[in-house]
Each structure stands twice: as structure tokens, then as C-alpha cells.
Design an enzyme around this catalytic site. Sequence first.
Site, PDB file in Angstrom:
ATOM      1  N   ASN A 156       0.800  -1.236   0.000  1.00 53.66           N
ATOM      2  CA  ASN A 156       0.000   0.000   0.000  1.00 53.66           C
ATOM      3  C   ASN A 156       0.831   1.285   0.000  1.00 53.66           C
ATOM      4  O   ASN A 156       0.403   2.301  -0.540  1.00 53.66           O
ATOM      5  CB  ASN A 156      -1.016  -0.008   1.142  1.00 53.66           C
ATOM      6  N   GLU A 254       4.107  -4.523  12.225  1.00 57.05           N
ATOM      7  CA  GLU A 254       3.169  -3.411  11.996  1.00 57.05           C
ATOM      8  C   GLU A 254       2.005  -3.983  11.205  1.00 57.05           C
ATOM      9  O   GLU A 254       2.158  -4.287  10.021  1.00 57.05           O
ATOM     10  CB  GLU A 254       3.854  -2.287  11.203  1.00 57.05           C
ATOM     11  N   CYS A 288      -3.278   1.241   6.595  1.00 55.94           N
ATOM     12  CA  CYS A 288      -3.409   0.469   7.835  1.00 55.94           C
ATOM     13  C   CYS A 288      -4.140   1.290   8.881  1.00 55.94           C
ATOM     14  O   CYS A 288      -4.883   0.777   9.689  1.00 55.94           O
ATOM     15  CB  CYS A 288      -2.040   0.094   8.354  1.00 55.94           C
ATOM     16  N   GLU A 466       7.907   1.591  14.694  1.00 53.47           N
ATOM     17  CA  GLU A 466       8.842   2.118  13.706  1.00 53.47           C
ATOM     18  C   GLU A 466       8.921   3.621  13.947  1.00 53.47           C
ATOM     19  O   GLU A 466       8.140   4.176  14.700  1.00 53.47           O
ATOM     20  CB  GLU A 466       8.333   1.862  12.275  1.00 53.47           C
TER      21      GLU A 466
HETATM   22  P1  NAD Z   1       0.357  -9.242   3.470  1.00 55.67           P
HETATM   23  O1  NAD Z   1       0.478  -9.653   4.888  1.00 55.67           O
HETATM   24  O2  NAD Z   1      -0.435 -10.083   2.564  1.00 55.67           O
HETATM   25  O3  NAD Z   1       1.817  -9.153   2.806  1.00 55.67           O
HETATM   26  C1  NAD Z   1       2.816  -8.330   3.347  1.00 55.67           C
HETATM   27  C2  NAD Z   1       4.171  -8.878   2.914  1.00 55.67           C
HETATM   28  O4  NAD Z   1       4.379 -10.133   3.535  1.00 55.67           O
HETATM   29  C3  NAD Z   1       4.314  -9.109   1.419  1.00 55.67           C
HETATM   30  O5  NAD Z   1       5.620  -8.755   1.017  1.00 55.67           O
HETATM   31  C4  NAD Z   1       4.113 -10.602   1.295  1.00 55.67           C
HETATM   32  O6  NAD Z   1       4.723 -11.165   0.163  1.00 55.67           O
HETATM   33  C5  NAD Z   1       4.783 -11.081   2.575  1.00 55.67           C
HETATM   34  N1  NAD Z   1       4.392 -12.415   3.048  1.00 55.67           N
HETATM   35  C6  NAD Z   1       3.219 -13.057   2.836  1.00 55.67           C
HETATM   36  N2  NAD Z   1       3.254 -14.271   3.452  1.00 55.67           N
HETATM   37  C7  NAD Z   1       4.462 -14.384   4.049  1.00 55.67           C
HETATM   38  C8  NAD Z   1       5.089 -15.388   4.837  1.00 55.67           C
HETATM   39  N3  NAD Z   1       4.471 -16.525   5.123  1.00 55.67           N
HETATM   40  N4  NAD Z   1       6.345 -15.171   5.288  1.00 55.67           N
HETATM   41  C9  NAD Z   1       6.983 -14.011   5.021  1.00 55.67           C
HETATM   42  N5  NAD Z   1       6.441 -13.016   4.274  1.00 55.67           N
HETATM   43  C10 NAD Z   1       5.194 -13.194   3.800  1.00 55.67           C
HETATM   44  O7  NAD Z   1      -0.153  -7.725   3.501  1.00 55.67           O
HETATM   45  P2  NAD Z   1      -0.529  -6.791   2.269  1.00 55.67           P
HETATM   46  O8  NAD Z   1      -1.805  -7.294   1.704  1.00 55.67           O
HETATM   47  O9  NAD Z   1       0.645  -6.599   1.372  1.00 55.67           O
HETATM   48  O10 NAD Z   1      -0.746  -5.382   3.029  1.00 55.67           O
HETATM   49  C11 NAD Z   1      -1.942  -5.035   3.599  1.00 55.67           C
HETATM   50  C12 NAD Z   1      -1.897  -5.226   5.104  1.00 55.67           C
HETATM   51  O11 NAD Z   1      -0.805  -4.504   5.657  1.00 55.67           O
HETATM   52  C13 NAD Z   1      -3.119  -4.652   5.796  1.00 55.67           C
HETATM   53  O12 NAD Z   1      -3.563  -5.544   6.797  1.00 55.67           O
HETATM   54  C14 NAD Z   1      -2.603  -3.367   6.414  1.00 55.67           C
HETATM   55  O13 NAD Z   1      -3.349  -2.899   7.513  1.00 55.67           O
HETATM   56  C15 NAD Z   1      -1.228  -3.742   6.790  1.00 55.67           C
HETATM   57  N6  NAD Z   1      -0.392  -2.534   6.946  1.00 55.67           N
HETATM   58  C16 NAD Z   1       0.039  -2.157   8.205  1.00 55.67           C
HETATM   59  C17 NAD Z   1       0.790  -0.978   8.366  1.00 55.67           C
HETATM   60  C18 NAD Z   1       1.288  -0.519   9.717  1.00 55.67           C
HETATM   61  O14 NAD Z   1       2.187   0.319   9.761  1.00 55.67           O
HETATM   62  N7  NAD Z   1       0.742  -1.020  10.816  1.00 55.67           N
HETATM   63  C19 NAD Z   1       1.087  -0.212   7.238  1.00 55.67           C
HETATM   64  C20 NAD Z   1       0.626  -0.630   5.999  1.00 55.67           C
HETATM   65  C21 NAD Z   1      -0.103  -1.803   5.846  1.00 55.67           C
END
Ligand code: NAD
Length: 492
Positions: A156, A254, A288, A466
Site C-alpha cells: 500500500n 506493523e 493500515c 517504527e
Molecule cells: P500481506 O500480509 O499479505 O503481505 C505483506 C508482505 O508479507 C508481502 O511482502 C508478502 O509477500 C509477505 N508475506 C506473505 N506471506 C508471508 C510469509 N508466510 N512469510 C513471510 N512473508 C510473507 O499484507 P498486504 O496485503 O501486502 O498489506 C496489507 C496489510 O498490511 C493490511 O492488513 C494493512 O493494515 C497492513 N499494513 C500495516 C501498516 C502498519 O504500519 N501497521 C502499514 C501498511 C499496511
Amino acid sequence: MSGSLERPFDHVIGGTETPGARGEHASVKNPATNADLARVAVGHADDARHAMEAAQAAFDGSWWANDDGGRRMRALVKLAGILESRVEEFALLETLNMGKTLKESRGDMGFVVRTIEYVAGLADKIEGETIPVPGARLDYTIREPLGVTVHIAPWNYPLLLAVRGVAPALAAGNAVVLKPASLTPLTAIAFARLAKESGIPDGILNVVSGSGGEVGETLINDSRCRSVSFTGSGDVGRRIAELAARRTIPATLELGGKSPVVVFPDADIDRAARGIAFGIFGNAGQMCWAGSRLIVHRAVHAALVEKVAKLAAATRLGAGSEPTSEMGPLVSAEHLGKVAEYVDSARSEGGTVVTGGAKVTTESLGNGNFYAPTIVDGAAPEAKAVREEIFGPVLMVHPFDTTDEAIRLANATEFGLFAALWTKDIATAHTVARRLEAGIVSVNEAPVTFPQTPFGGFKGSGLGFEQGSEVVRQYTRRKNVVLNLSVPKPKA
Ligand code: NAD
């Protein structure tokens, strides 16, 4: 453009661009049209191990971890300067790959530059302590880099959230391996290409693209990985915490949110309406910390919903690269399907769609993943769309009568990332800010954060933080050294 889109976006490992051991590429799409945009190397476990090996070799063999922090500071400042001079190219690349508007991408790139500058300023201030102890002894602590740190980023804010983890780890003297999200790897790869020019030794900043399950888990399970910082969804975050626990390495998580925005009857309703619209329709709601639950006093409920609905209906949707667009598409057709399902479920669980509630199907936008800014009023507190993170431009509205009820509704969630409140009363502002279970609270503000302020969630929204001045130390380990200074008595 940060490298032509014709040139493949390969992994950057050990200072060299490589398509990886199997030489496979896959296309990433432009979400405004769903047309192929660029070719990206598909990483596998052997590429992940190759990146870890290159990072460890650079950590052990280069000046990065061993020289004075001032030298790292200068390299990072140079990196920030190069990026700043190319903000337009990077912003366009981010927009084409992720969908957000150019204005939003420019803002993201500014934040990235400022983050690198901020942590660069901390690189030569990683200090230990001297500790008074009994006897003729000198006791002191040293802060050392961890070694190789792994960073896993979501789609995102592709570059911003990658750099938010990578930059402080670099400032502390670590070698890093970054895995961007498979949908949006372009800016992270383009960024890693700048390392050489900045004077960062080869192998200190590596990027390997590929799936989370294979590349991500291989990186974390590698014995050289000394810490992991992850931004993404809760389920994946908890899986990463398990893997990290098995290896006794720290994990910063996060995760998601379902953030409340509480509006009291004395608030400036026009300002609140603009802040609320920004907080849920910005980045097409793919934030997020989106303010996705509006908890509004019954006395101003109707007036506020009407104002936010007007702003929603007036939002100009379009490709992020068009200067007139105010809201871009969702990142993928699959993600749009999930958002639409949530809205349908809200309808069937008692919610009334005040505005939006559908994919945009006009001739010019129909091929892209555009979803209209949406407001749903009156869904039951236990409805799926109220409890779960939608991650799209969908605002759920709930009226309240008393402050206690507002706080109960606000805290009735598994998440605890962000909360906003709008009031002119200073006592209400402070007392309610204290009672909200969220790591970040804003008063009379749309969501806003700075590299110097901590960013982290309570409850299911994460572990650790962070940003902020302590973040560089998070990527160090503390060693205690005790010296015996007593002089042996001469033998009689
Ligand atoms: P996601 O969890 O699907 O993927 C995030 C990353 O993790 C990607 O690079 C993905 O390839 C990797 N990943 C997936 N499975 C994995 C595994 N088993 N082991 C290691 N890495 C793995 O999330 P997304 O769909 O890319 O992002 C959206 C989510 O992120 C939402 O829930 C959002 O709220 C959250 N988010 C949180 C923050 C924050 O600062 N708290 C900021 C932005 C987004």
C-alpha cells in the site's frame, strides 16, 4: 522514469542486478487499466539464500559496520539527496505500479527522503553508557549492529514502508535484505539500484522479490537473519512472529487496523468532515490506519454524514498518473472483489449504503480497479464489515449518546493502531485520548505522522514500533563490558 519499464526489474544482490538462479520473470500490472506494466524477477528460495550470503559477506567484510557512524551518515545523506533529485521519476513509478495519485506518491517520496535524512542524523549517536558498579571496576555498554536484518513490506506504501524499516537498520550498521510485496516491487528495486552511487558498499542493501511463503520464509529461517521487521496483515504477521520465536530473533510487526474517529457535538464539523474523508478515501482507503469507523454524536450525526457523503460523491476518480485524479484505483482486481464483498455483507447485516457501494464501470475507468468512495450507516456492531479491516474506501458509521458509549464503541475492536477525535474542548481531548486503546491518537487532525514520531499499534495491530528517535537502537544489540581495575598488592 527510474529505469525504463522495458528493462526488467531484477533482484539487487551483492550490488549486482540478477534475474535469479532460474531466470524467471513475471509481469506486474498497472491497476488503473490492468495492463501489463513491467517484468520483475521471480525469486525462489535459492535467491533468498544468495541474498543472505551476500549481505553477511558485506557485513563481515566491508567498512559499513566497523567504521565511524559518521561515514554511514554521509552515505545515507547522499542516498537521500539522489532520491530527492529523482522524486518525480520515483513518484510516477509508484503511481503506475500501485495506483495512488501522483500527489500521494510525491508525498510518500518526500517522507522517504526525510526518513533517510532523519536516521542518518542518528547514525553517529549510537552511544553506550558507563554504569557505576562496586569495587575497582569500570563497567560500560556498547551498542553493536545485529548483523543481517530482514525487512518484509506490503503493497500500500511500497517504498515508504520498505524504507521505514530498512533505513534505521542501515543507520545502525546492519546489512539488509528487503522483500517487497509481489504486486508492487518496482520502486524498492529502483531504490536499491541507487546504493552504489551513494557509496554504500555492495551487499549492504539487497532486494529480492518473490512470494512471501517461499522467499519471505526462507529469509527469516536463514541462520544469518538476526531480526525481521514486517508490515502487513495480521495473519502473516503472526506467522512471522512464530518463525522468529523459533529462531529467537526479534520481530517488529506493523499490522492492520480498524481505526475509530470519534466526533463530539462541539467539533468543527466542516473541518472534521474534510479530515474524515481524507482519512478513509486517501490512498483509496488502503491505509493500515484508515479512520474506517466514524463514531459520531447523535446531535451531529445526520449533518456530518451528509457533509462527508458530499465530499465522497465529489471525489474525482481516475488513473493516479492523471493530474486531475483525486482518488486512484484499488491495487488489484482481486482486492476490489474483497472490498465489494465486505460492502455487500454490510448491506445484508443491516447497513444502509449512503453513497458509493459499487465498482466504477464507466467506459474510461471500467478496465481498472476503481471502487466508489462508500459510506455505510447503521450496520450492527457485530457485522463483519464493522469488525474486520476492509482496506478500501469504505466508512462505517455509528451514532453515540454518551462519552462512555463512544469510548466503548471505539475500543470494541481487536485492533489498536490509530484513533482520531474531534472536539474543541481541551479536557475532552486529553481525557478521551488517554482512554482510547491505540498506539497513535490524533486530535482535530487527519492521520498525520513524521519520521521523528513513533508509529506502532496496540493489541492485534502489532508489536514494537517504527520511526522516532529510538528506532535506530532497535537494530542494535547491547553488550555489557566489565573491567577489573584493581592493582594487585606487591608480594611481601
Ligand atoms: P500481506 O500480509 O499479505 O503481505 C505483506 C508482505 O508479507 C508481502 O511482502 C508478502 O509477500 C509477505 N508475506 C506473505 N506471506 C508471508 C510469509 N508466510 N512469510 C513471510 N512473508 C510473507 O499484507 P498486504 O496485503 O501486502 O498489506 C496489507 C496489510 O498490511 C493490511 O492488513 C494493512 O493494515 C497492513 N499494513 C500495516 C501498516 C502498519 O504500519 N501497521 C502499514 C501498511 C499496511
